[in-house]
Design an enzyme around this catalytic site. Structure first.
Site, PDB file in Angstrom:
ATOM      1  N   GLU A 137       0.847  -1.398   0.199  1.00  0.00           N
ATOM      2  CA  GLU A 137       0.031   0.038   0.007  1.00  0.00           C
ATOM      3  C   GLU A 137       0.813   1.798   0.201  1.00  0.00           C
ATOM      4  O   GLU A 137       1.351   0.896   0.395  1.00  0.00           O
ATOM      5  CB  GLU A 137      -0.869  -0.522   1.690  1.00  0.00           C
ATOM      6  CG  GLU A 137      -1.903  -0.792   1.410  1.00  0.00           C
ATOM      7  CD  GLU A 137      -1.492  -1.654   2.468  1.00  0.00           C
ATOM      8  OE1 GLU A 137      -0.651  -2.071   2.824  1.00  0.00           O
ATOM      9  OE2 GLU A 137      -2.670  -2.982   2.183  1.00  0.00           O
ATOM     10  N   TYR A 184       7.636   2.093  -8.145  1.00  0.00           N
ATOM     11  CA  TYR A 184       6.214   1.223  -7.819  1.00  0.00           C
ATOM     12  C   TYR A 184       6.385   0.661  -9.296  1.00  0.00           C
ATOM     13  O   TYR A 184       6.364  -0.828 -10.087  1.00  0.00           O
ATOM     14  CB  TYR A 184       5.144   0.366  -6.909  1.00  0.00           C
ATOM     15  CG  TYR A 184       5.364   0.793  -5.777  1.00  0.00           C
ATOM     16  CD1 TYR A 184       6.927   0.812  -5.255  1.00  0.00           C
ATOM     17  CD2 TYR A 184       5.048   1.547  -4.510  1.00  0.00           C
ATOM     18  CE1 TYR A 184       6.973   0.792  -4.150  1.00  0.00           C
ATOM     19  CE2 TYR A 184       4.798   1.799  -2.871  1.00  0.00           C
ATOM     20  CZ  TYR A 184       6.775   1.610  -2.537  1.00  0.00           C
ATOM     21  OH  TYR A 184       6.600   1.496  -1.109  1.00  0.00           O
TER      22      TYR A 184
HETATM   23  C1  LIG Z   1       9.892   5.811  -2.375  1.00  0.00           C
HETATM   24  C2  LIG Z   1      11.215   5.666  -1.748  1.00  0.00           C
HETATM   25  C3  LIG Z   1      12.233   4.298  -1.015  1.00  0.00           C
HETATM   26  C4  LIG Z   1      12.041   5.326  -3.100  1.00  0.00           C
HETATM   27  O1  LIG Z   1      13.737   5.337  -2.884  1.00  0.00           O
HETATM   28  P1  LIG Z   1      14.510   6.086  -3.987  1.00  0.00           P
HETATM   29  O2  LIG Z   1      16.192   5.004  -3.902  1.00  0.00           O
HETATM   30  O3  LIG Z   1      14.782   7.458  -4.142  1.00  0.00           O
HETATM   31  O4  LIG Z   1      14.334   5.600  -5.846  1.00  0.00           O
HETATM   32  P2  LIG Z   1      14.979   5.411  -6.349  1.00  0.00           P
HETATM   33  O5  LIG Z   1      16.257   6.422  -6.121  1.00  0.00           O
HETATM   34  O6  LIG Z   1      15.473   4.139  -6.903  1.00  0.00           O
HETATM   35  O7  LIG Z   1      13.914   5.982  -7.565  1.00  0.00           O
HETATM   36  C5  LIG Z   1      13.118   7.398  -7.301  1.00  0.00           C
HETATM   37  C6  LIG Z   1      12.451   7.577  -8.721  1.00  0.00           C
HETATM   38  O8  LIG Z   1      11.301   8.808  -8.786  1.00  0.00           O
HETATM   39  C7  LIG Z   1      11.262   9.603  -8.824  1.00  0.00           C
HETATM   40  N1  LIG Z   1      10.986  10.346  -8.334  1.00  0.00           N
HETATM   41  C8  LIG Z   1      11.498  11.370  -7.999  1.00  0.00           C
HETATM   42  N2  LIG Z   1      11.101  12.436  -7.020  1.00  0.00           N
HETATM   43  C9  LIG Z   1       9.859  12.020  -7.770  1.00  0.00           C
HETATM   44  C10 LIG Z   1       8.244  12.898  -7.547  1.00  0.00           C
HETATM   45  N3  LIG Z   1       7.987  13.580  -6.635  1.00  0.00           N
HETATM   46  N4  LIG Z   1       7.152  12.575  -8.502  1.00  0.00           N
HETATM   47  C11 LIG Z   1       7.964  11.307  -9.794  1.00  0.00           C
HETATM   48  N5  LIG Z   1       8.488  11.155  -9.388  1.00  0.00           N
HETATM   49  C12 LIG Z   1       9.666  11.255  -9.148  1.00  0.00           C
HETATM   50  C13 LIG Z   1      12.859   9.503  -9.730  1.00  0.00           C
HETATM   51  O9  LIG Z   1      13.196  10.470 -10.399  1.00  0.00           O
HETATM   52  C14 LIG Z   1      13.290   8.585  -9.886  1.00  0.00           C
HETATM   53  O10 LIG Z   1      12.495   7.760 -11.198  1.00  0.00           O
HETATM   54  P3  LIG Z   1      13.333   7.707 -12.348  1.00  0.00           P
HETATM   55  O11 LIG Z   1      14.677   6.406 -12.254  1.00  0.00           O
HETATM   56  O12 LIG Z   1      12.337   6.570 -13.100  1.00  0.00           O
HETATM   57  O13 LIG Z   1      14.613   8.785 -12.689  1.00  0.00           O
HETATM   58  C15 LIG Z   1      12.027   7.343  -1.056  1.00  0.00           C
HETATM   59  O14 LIG Z   1      12.253   8.194  -1.399  1.00  0.00           O
HETATM   60  C16 LIG Z   1      11.727   7.321   0.404  1.00  0.00           C
HETATM   61  O15 LIG Z   1      12.426   6.504   0.909  1.00  0.00           O
HETATM   62  N6  LIG Z   1      10.721   8.081   0.918  1.00  0.00           N
HETATM   63  C17 LIG Z   1      10.309   8.455   1.938  1.00  0.00           C
HETATM   64  C18 LIG Z   1      10.192   6.960   2.220  1.00  0.00           C
HETATM   65  C19 LIG Z   1       8.054   6.240   1.864  1.00  0.00           C
HETATM   66  O16 LIG Z   1       7.519   7.179   1.277  1.00  0.00           O
HETATM   67  N7  LIG Z   1       8.748   5.218   1.322  1.00  0.00           N
HETATM   68  C20 LIG Z   1       7.421   4.383   0.843  1.00  0.00           C
HETATM   69  C21 LIG Z   1       5.816   4.147   1.591  1.00  0.00           C
HETATM   70  S1  LIG Z   1       4.828   2.745   0.695  1.00  0.00           S
END
Ligand SMILES: CC(C)(COP(=O)(O)OP(=O)(O)OC[C@H]1O[C@@H](n2cnc3c(N)ncnc32)[C@H](O)[C@@H]1OP(=O)(O)O)[C@@H](O)C(=O)NCCC(=O)NCCS
Length: 144
Positions: free
Chosen positions: A104, A116
């Site tokens: 989720e 995702y």
């Molecule tokens: C979600 C999360 C785990 C992703 O981890 P990450 O290491 O940054 O992920 P990645 O670098 O592999 O990929 C990030 C992608 O999101 C994109 N992105 C970043 N901010 C974005 C936004 N505001 N809107 C859309 N895409 C976005 C990036 O461009 C990248 O995409 P790409 O690879 O196609 O360029 C991290 O942002 C996080 O820890 N967030 C806070 C906790 C959270 O929300 N967890 C999920 C709960 S369900």
């Protein structure tokens, strides 16, 4: 080089602190300690040269993986680590016979939703009011 490995009790203080900094309703250290001891759960961390960067985990239920946690430290985001960490979780899960994964996510969490979808998850509907603090709907994602 970033490596992905099973979460150990020694990782839990870092991971639970990161959860507290990230989420309004974080899992406690005790929850992580309990989960990493479970036979049907697999928790992983991302680590670079001894420095932890994030973690994730999955509960395995009847051949399906329920992904319960995904978090990357703010300074390590947008470098592909979250995507690679989840790929690792699913590669390992596949080896254990998991055939589908679900999770989720808050409908406003654009970065996570992007990750995702990039990994092949598809939205299968909404759980209204699933989240608190602030109240928000959850998107239900499945990858089969
Ligand atoms: C979600 C999360 C785990 C992703 O981890 P990450 O290491 O940054 O992920 P990645 O670098 O592999 O990929 C990030 C992608 O999101 C994109 N992105 C970043 N901010 C974005 C936004 N505001 N809107 C859309 N895409 C976005 C990036 O461009 C990248 O995409 P790409 O690879 O196609 O360029 C991290 O942002 C996080 O820890 N967030 C806070 C906790 C959270 O929300 N967890 C999920 C709960 S369900």
């Amino acid at each position: 080089m970033v490596i992905y490995r099973r979460m150990t009790p020694g990782d839990v203080p870092f991971i639970s602190r990161l959860e507290e900094e990230t989420f309004s309703m974080p899992w406690s250290a005790d929850s992580f300690l309990e989960m990493i001891g479970k036979e049907d759960a697999r928790y992983y961390v991302a680590e670079e040269e001894g420095r932890l960067l994030g973690g994730c985990g999955v509960l395995m239920i009847a051949g399906e993986g329920n992904i319960t946690n995904v978090v990357i430290a703010p300074e390590a985001r947008n470098k592909g680590i979250g995507t690679a960490m989840l790929r690792h979780l699913m590669t390992e899960g596949d080896k254990e016979g998991l055939t589908a994964y679900t999770l989720e996510v808050r409908v406003s969490n654009a970065a996570a939703i992007h990750v995702y979808e990039k990994l092949g998850f598809e939205s299968a509907g909404i759980r209204p009011g699933f989240y608190e603090k602030p109240a928000e709907d959850a998107l239900i994602f499945w990858k089969r």
